[in-house]
Write a protein that holds these residues in place. Structure first.
Motif, short mmCIF file in Angstrom:
data_model
loop_
_atom_site.label_atom_id
_atom_site.label_comp_id
_atom_site.label_asym_id
_atom_site.label_seq_id
_atom_site.Cartn_x
_atom_site.Cartn_y
_atom_site.Cartn_z
N ILE A 241 0.83 -1.21 0.00
CA ILE A 241 0.00 0.00 0.00
C ILE A 241 0.86 1.25 0.00
CG2 ILE A 241 -1.67 1.34 1.34
CD1 ILE A 241 -2.94 -1.28 2.22
N ASP A 242 1.89 1.27 0.83
CA ASP A 242 2.76 2.44 0.92
C ASP A 242 3.48 2.69 -0.40
OD1 ASP A 242 1.99 2.80 3.51
OD2 ASP A 242 3.82 2.00 4.40
N ALA A 243 3.96 1.61 -1.05
CA ALA A 243 4.70 1.76 -2.29
C ALA A 243 3.82 2.23 -3.44
CB ALA A 243 5.38 0.44 -2.65
N ARG A 244 2.52 1.97 -3.34
CA ARG A 244 1.58 2.39 -4.39
C ARG A 244 0.86 3.68 -4.00
NH1 ARG A 244 -1.15 -3.55 -5.59
NH2 ARG A 244 0.78 -4.60 -6.23
N LYS A 245 1.49 4.44 -3.15
CA LYS A 245 1.01 5.76 -2.75
C LYS A 245 -0.39 5.69 -2.13
CE LYS A 245 3.77 7.99 -6.35
NZ LYS A 245 3.79 8.87 -7.54
N HIS A 246 -0.59 4.63 -1.33
CA HIS A 246 -1.81 4.47 -0.53
C HIS A 246 -3.07 4.31 -1.38
CE1 HIS A 246 0.71 5.59 2.90
NE2 HIS A 246 1.16 6.58 2.16
N GLU A 247 -2.93 3.93 -2.64
CA GLU A 247 -4.11 3.80 -3.49
C GLU A 247 -4.93 2.53 -3.23
OE1 GLU A 247 -2.97 4.23 -7.52
OE2 GLU A 247 -2.48 6.35 -7.37
N PRO A 248 -4.30 1.35 -3.00
CA PRO A 248 -5.13 0.15 -2.80
C PRO A 248 -5.97 0.25 -1.52
CG PRO A 248 -2.86 -0.43 -3.32
CD PRO A 248 -2.87 1.04 -3.03
N VAL A 249 -7.16 -0.33 -1.57
CA VAL A 249 -8.05 -0.38 -0.41
C VAL A 249 -7.92 -1.76 0.22
CG1 VAL A 249 -10.44 -0.29 0.36
CG2 VAL A 249 -9.64 1.26 -1.45
N LEU A 250 -7.70 -1.80 1.54
CA LEU A 250 -7.56 -3.06 2.26
C LEU A 250 -8.90 -3.53 2.79
CD1 LEU A 250 -5.95 -5.33 3.65
CD2 LEU A 250 -5.56 -3.74 5.57
N LYS A 251 -9.22 -4.80 2.55
CA LYS A 251 -10.41 -5.42 3.11
C LYS A 251 -9.97 -6.69 3.84
CE LYS A 251 -13.59 -3.68 -0.43
NZ LYS A 251 -14.62 -4.04 -1.46
N VAL A 252 -10.41 -6.84 5.07
CA VAL A 252 -10.02 -7.97 5.90
C VAL A 252 -11.20 -8.91 6.07
CG1 VAL A 252 -9.13 -8.72 8.13
CG2 VAL A 252 -8.30 -6.59 7.11
N PHE A 253 -10.96 -10.22 5.83
CA PHE A 253 -11.99 -11.24 5.97
C PHE A 253 -11.54 -12.26 7.01
CE2 PHE A 253 -12.17 -9.52 1.73
CZ PHE A 253 -13.52 -9.39 1.44
N ASP A 254 -12.40 -12.53 7.99
CA ASP A 254 -12.11 -13.54 9.00
C ASP A 254 -12.88 -14.81 8.68
OD1 ASP A 254 -10.43 -11.94 10.66
OD2 ASP A 254 -12.22 -10.88 11.37
N GLU A 255 -12.20 -15.94 8.74
CA GLU A 255 -12.85 -17.22 8.47
C GLU A 255 -14.07 -17.39 9.38
OE1 GLU A 255 -11.80 -22.02 8.29
OE2 GLU A 255 -10.35 -20.59 9.14
N GLY A 256 -15.22 -17.69 8.77
CA GLY A 256 -16.45 -17.85 9.52
C GLY A 256 -17.19 -16.55 9.76
N GLY A 257 -16.58 -15.45 9.38
CA GLY A 257 -17.19 -14.14 9.60
C GLY A 257 -17.94 -13.64 8.39
N SER A 258 -18.43 -12.41 8.50
CA SER A 258 -19.19 -11.80 7.43
C SER A 258 -18.30 -11.59 6.20
CB SER A 258 -19.76 -10.45 7.89
OG SER A 258 -20.41 -9.79 6.84
N GLY A 259 -18.78 -12.01 5.04
CA GLY A 259 -18.05 -11.81 3.80
C GLY A 259 -17.05 -12.91 3.47
N ALA A 260 -16.92 -13.92 4.35
CA ALA A 260 -15.93 -14.98 4.11
C ALA A 260 -16.20 -15.71 2.80
CB ALA A 260 -15.93 -15.96 5.27
#
Length: 415
Positions: A241-260
């Motif tokens: 993210i830092d090398a791409r000038k903060h452009e990518p958006v991070l999404k976190v998925f937890d196993e068994g959680g919402s959006g898995a």
């Protein structure tokens, strides 16, 4: 237009790792020359040096810790056994990517021996195979990364501006400091996965995975993953993210959680790299890790003698051990011969050692590693018994008087 041919891919189960008498050995020797300029600065000071093999030549590698699966590398770790002493000691490794060519692998093996000779024959040599690296090798790099690509096919660095259709999947784990033999914090280990994505998640339930889609980066936290793995994954994502000038958006998925399910549904084999998947779209043999030793592997260390004292080269198991127990001791090694010690079932540092006696013959010295490789290949039935996985065990070559602390521990001697 000239006809282009793809370099022959090296197979780790190939029994002729030492290149003895092969056409490949002749090609490597022809390109080797009398002197290697790269060795002029090798082993002069404490630290780790890395070289990559490029068209039979040894080139200094400027990204230590970053390896490509289509290449072969030589790694020299220079250290002092006693911090107050002037004498330097060496651990010398050659690393083979799963897609490296025969020419690259052969040159790496040949040049490693050449560097060993340049340093007076004192280094301990290690053969490292992608996905089966020794803890000692991994301990050199705070961040160890294996990416898809190489000098022949071209490659992109992880942090470069991504194309719109980017799909890079990474397996994130942390090293186990206790098994490295050194007092260091856990290191970050990143391995790019090129097929069998969902199978990888099931196979490593304690780790974290990252999917780089270019404009979005998705992180998958397995239920059993620890804070250490999650923290190391976050470190890796932050560098992108830092090398791409903060452009990518991070999404976190937890196993068994919402959006898995959304994360898992993205991992189709439509994104698999053709070079690492077979024609039917099923998982290739290279995607199957070495989980447990072969059933035919010995449960405790076993010693074999390599000797040509009779006029013929003989490879026989040493059964009359000098010690009281079933484990070989240093007293079982004769300086007039070479030996192969199988400790491949050790749960922390599996290895097969090729020990070279001070008074061993030229034939014994030259063939010790070859016999160790042949032994591994045949241990689980060769091509008919899953020999590829067995052949990936680390082979360590050491000379009498320059043994590693790990080897001395196996034979019950003091370092």
């Amino acid at each position: 237009m000239a006809h282009l041919t793809k370099p022959t891919q090296y197979k780790i189960e190939d029994s002729n790792i030492a290149l003895l008498g092969s056409d490949l050995e002749k090609r490597v020797r022809e390109h080797a020359g009398d002197t290697e300029p790269a060795w002029e600065s090798a082993g002069k000071a404490v630290g780790t040096q890395v070289w990559r093999i490029e068209q039979f030549h040894v080139k200094a590698w400027k990204q230590p810790g970053e390896f490509f699966d289509g290449d072969s590398y030589i790694v020299l770790h220079t250290y002092k056994k006693d911090p107050n002493a002037e004498a330097l000691s060496y651990d010398l490794h050659f690393w083979l990517g799963e897609n490296t060519s025969q020419d690259e692998a052969g040159t790496a093996a040949y040049k490693t021996v050449e560097l060993d000779d340049h340093l007076g024959g004192t280094p301990v040599e290690y053969r490292e195979v992608q996905d089966y690296e020794s803890p000692r090798f991994l301990s050199y790099f705070p961040k160890f990364m294996v990416l898809h690509g190489g000098t022949a096919s071209g490659f992109r660095h992880v942090t470069e501006a991504p194309p719109l259709n980017l799909f890079n999947f990474y397996h994130i784990s942390a090293s186990k400091p206790a098994s490295t033999g050194v007092n260091k914090p856990a290191n970050l280990i990143v391995r790019q996965v090129t097929n069998g994505y969902q199978k990888a998640i099931k196979r490593y339930p304690n780790d974290v995975f990252v999917l780089d889609k270019g404009r979005e980066i998705w992180q998958w936290n397995s239920k059993k993953s620890s804070g250490k793995e999650k923290f190391k994954a976050a470190e890796f994502v932050r560098t992108i993210i830092d090398a791409r000038k903060h452009e990518p958006v991070l999404k976190v998925f937890d196993e068994g959680g919402s959006g898995a399910n959304r994360f898992l549904s993205e991992l189709t084999e439509d994104h698999a790299h053709p070079s690492n998947a077979d024609a039917s779209g099923t998982e290739s043999e290279a995607d199957t890790p070495l989980v447990t030793p072969a059933t035919s592997a010995p449960s405790s260390p076993v010693l074999y003698r390599l000797s040509d004292a009779s006029g013929q080269v003989e490879f026989t198991q040493v059964v009359d051990l000098q010690g009281a127990g079933p484990t070989p001791t240093l007293a079982d090694f004769d300086s007039a011969d070479a030996y192969v010690l199988d400790d491949s079932t050790d749960p922390d540092v599996p290895a097969v050692y090729a020990w070279i006696g001070k008074s061993s013959s030229v034939v014994e010295r030259k063939n010790a590693v070859q016999y160790a490789q042949n032994y591994l290949w045949g241990l689980n039935g060769g091509a008919q018994g899953g020999g590829k996985k067995r052949s990936s065990t680390s082979i360590v070559r050491l000379t009498q008087g320059n043994e590693s602390s790990r080897f001395l521990k196996v034979v019950g001697a003091r370092a």
